[in-house]
Design a protein around this motif. Structure first.
Motif, PDB file in Angstrom:
ATOM      1  N   LEU A  96       0.827  -1.203   0.000  1.00 48.63           N
ATOM      2  CA  LEU A  96       0.000   0.000   0.000  1.00 48.63           C
ATOM      3  C   LEU A  96       0.863   1.256   0.000  1.00 48.63           C
ATOM      4  N   VAL A  97       2.088   1.137   0.523  1.00 47.21           N
ATOM      5  CA  VAL A  97       3.000   2.285   0.538  1.00 47.21           C
ATOM      6  C   VAL A  97       3.252   2.807  -0.873  1.00 47.21           C
ATOM      7  N   VAL A  98       3.249   1.926  -1.873  1.00 50.61           N
ATOM      8  CA  VAL A  98       3.462   2.364  -3.262  1.00 50.61           C
ATOM      9  C   VAL A  98       2.256   3.161  -3.748  1.00 50.61           C
ATOM     10  N   GLY A  99       1.050   2.671  -3.478  1.00 49.10           N
ATOM     11  CA  GLY A  99      -0.150   3.389  -3.902  1.00 49.10           C
ATOM     12  C   GLY A  99      -0.280   4.736  -3.223  1.00 49.10           C
ATOM     13  N   VAL A 100      -0.109   4.762  -1.905  1.00 46.38           N
ATOM     14  CA  VAL A 100      -0.222   6.013  -1.154  1.00 46.38           C
ATOM     15  C   VAL A 100       0.921   6.960  -1.529  1.00 46.38           C
ATOM     16  N   GLY A 101       2.129   6.408  -1.654  1.00 45.79           N
ATOM     17  CA  GLY A 101       3.275   7.232  -2.051  1.00 45.79           C
ATOM     18  C   GLY A 101       3.088   7.840  -3.431  1.00 45.79           C
ATOM     19  N   SER A 102       2.503   7.083  -4.350  1.00 50.92           N
ATOM     20  CA  SER A 102       2.262   7.592  -5.697  1.00 50.92           C
ATOM     21  C   SER A 102       1.227   8.708  -5.691  1.00 50.92           C
ATOM     22  N   PHE A 161      -0.408  -7.212 -12.078  1.00 55.01           N
ATOM     23  CA  PHE A 161       0.928  -7.763 -12.335  1.00 55.01           C
ATOM     24  C   PHE A 161       1.859  -7.642 -11.137  1.00 55.01           C
ATOM     25  N   TRP A 162       1.664  -6.650 -10.274  1.00 54.17           N
ATOM     26  CA  TRP A 162       2.551  -6.412  -9.139  1.00 54.17           C
ATOM     27  C   TRP A 162       2.180  -7.245  -7.919  1.00 54.17           C
ATOM     28  N   HIS A 163       1.064  -7.947  -7.949  1.00 60.93           N
ATOM     29  CA  HIS A 163       0.599  -8.683  -6.758  1.00 60.93           C
ATOM     30  C   HIS A 163       1.623  -9.701  -6.254  1.00 60.93           C
ATOM     31  N   PHE A 176      10.936  -4.911  -4.507  1.00 61.69           N
ATOM     32  CA  PHE A 176      10.971  -4.886  -5.973  1.00 61.69           C
ATOM     33  C   PHE A 176       9.958  -3.889  -6.514  1.00 61.69           C
ATOM     34  N   TYR A 177       8.773  -3.845  -5.913  1.00 60.18           N
ATOM     35  CA  TYR A 177       7.715  -2.942  -6.374  1.00 60.18           C
ATOM     36  C   TYR A 177       8.123  -1.484  -6.190  1.00 60.18           C
ATOM     37  N   VAL A 178       8.713  -1.173  -5.050  1.00 64.76           N
ATOM     38  CA  VAL A 178       9.166   0.196  -4.800  1.00 64.76           C
ATOM     39  C   VAL A 178      10.238   0.591  -5.809  1.00 64.76           C
ATOM     40  N   VAL A 179      11.227  -0.284  -6.021  1.00 67.73           N
ATOM     41  CA  VAL A 179      12.310   0.017  -6.969  1.00 67.73           C
ATOM     42  C   VAL A 179      11.760   0.173  -8.380  1.00 67.73           C
ATOM     43  N   ASP A 180      10.863  -0.723  -8.794  1.00 70.21           N
ATOM     44  CA  ASP A 180      10.273  -0.635 -10.136  1.00 70.21           C
ATOM     45  C   ASP A 180       9.521   0.679 -10.317  1.00 70.21           C
ATOM     46  N   THR A 181       8.761   1.085  -9.309  1.00 65.21           N
ATOM     47  CA  THR A 181       7.993   2.331  -9.401  1.00 65.21           C
ATOM     48  C   THR A 181       8.924   3.534  -9.490  1.00 65.21           C
ATOM     49  N   ILE A 182       9.962   3.549  -8.675  1.00 65.23           N
ATOM     50  CA  ILE A 182      10.914   4.671  -8.703  1.00 65.23           C
ATOM     51  C   ILE A 182      11.610   4.735 -10.061  1.00 65.23           C
ATOM     52  N   ILE A 183      12.049   3.597 -10.565  1.00 64.52           N
ATOM     53  CA  ILE A 183      12.713   3.579 -11.872  1.00 64.52           C
ATOM     54  C   ILE A 183      11.766   4.064 -12.962  1.00 64.52           C
TER      55      ILE A 183
END
Length: 197
Positions: free
Chosen positions: A11-17, A146-148, A154-161
């Protein structure tokens, strides 16, 4: 019972985004060159008006819009072809390619839609593309699966990249627009000097 992925630490990726999209939108509006004479909600209408007025002209503006359309089709083809043929898993750099091309294309669309402000100060498109890219990451978090199976790291790094590469494409457009503006200014001074001789 397993925790649903949307309610997991990911959820940190969704909220961070979401947070990044809001901050980048604020930064866009605070950046020199931002088209302040057009409200954000009016941007689609501005784009449609420009297309109606400039596509039939048959000049360099028509060519610019055609190039953006061709670029969009190319990026879409690479993305959806990559998904359909599973290229994203075979060639890890494919994701970088499509994100960089997408960032450049979105920046070009914004820059040509709002030419006056962009030619004065084109770097406003960089945070604008970051905001749009972060919004797209929110869309992926909410609607894609796809990220599930990815780890949080990995999800955080992929999103940042993804966001860095999107924004790099926009930066390339801003540099190109700056060079175009400088070359146009030199050409204009040269033609004024030639007329005064």
């Amino acid at each position: 019972m397993a925790t649903p992925p949307h309610l997991s630490p990911k959820l940190v990726v969704g909220v961070g985004s979401v947070a990044l999209a809001l901050v980048a939108a604020w930064a866009t509006m605070a950046t020199s060159g931002y088209p302040t004479n057009h409200a954000l909600r009016s941007w689609p209408a501005v784009l449609v008006r420009r297309l109606r007025r400039e596509l039939p002209r048959g000049d360099h503006l028509t060519a610019a819009w055609a190039a953006i359309a061709i670029w969009s089709v190319l990026v879409s083809g690479l993305h959806f072809g990559g998904v359909y043929y599973d290229v994203y898993t075979v060639l890890p750099w494919w994701d970088l390619l499509t994100h960089a091309m997408g960032g450049l294309g979105v920046a070009a669309l914004l820059g040509v839609t709002f030419r006056g402000p962009t030619l004065r100060s084109p770097f406003w498109v960089v945070p604008a593309v970051l905001a749009i890219g972060a919004g797209f990451e929110v869309y992926e978090f909410v609607f894609k699966t796809f990220w599930h199976h990815w780890t949080l790291g990995f999800y955080v790094v992929d999103t940042i990249i993804d966001l860095v590469v999107n924004t790099s494409g926009a930066g390339l457009f801003a540099v190109a627009a700056t060079l175009y503006r400088r070359r146009s200014a030199v050409d204009e001074r040269g033609s004024v000097g030639a007329r005064s001789d």
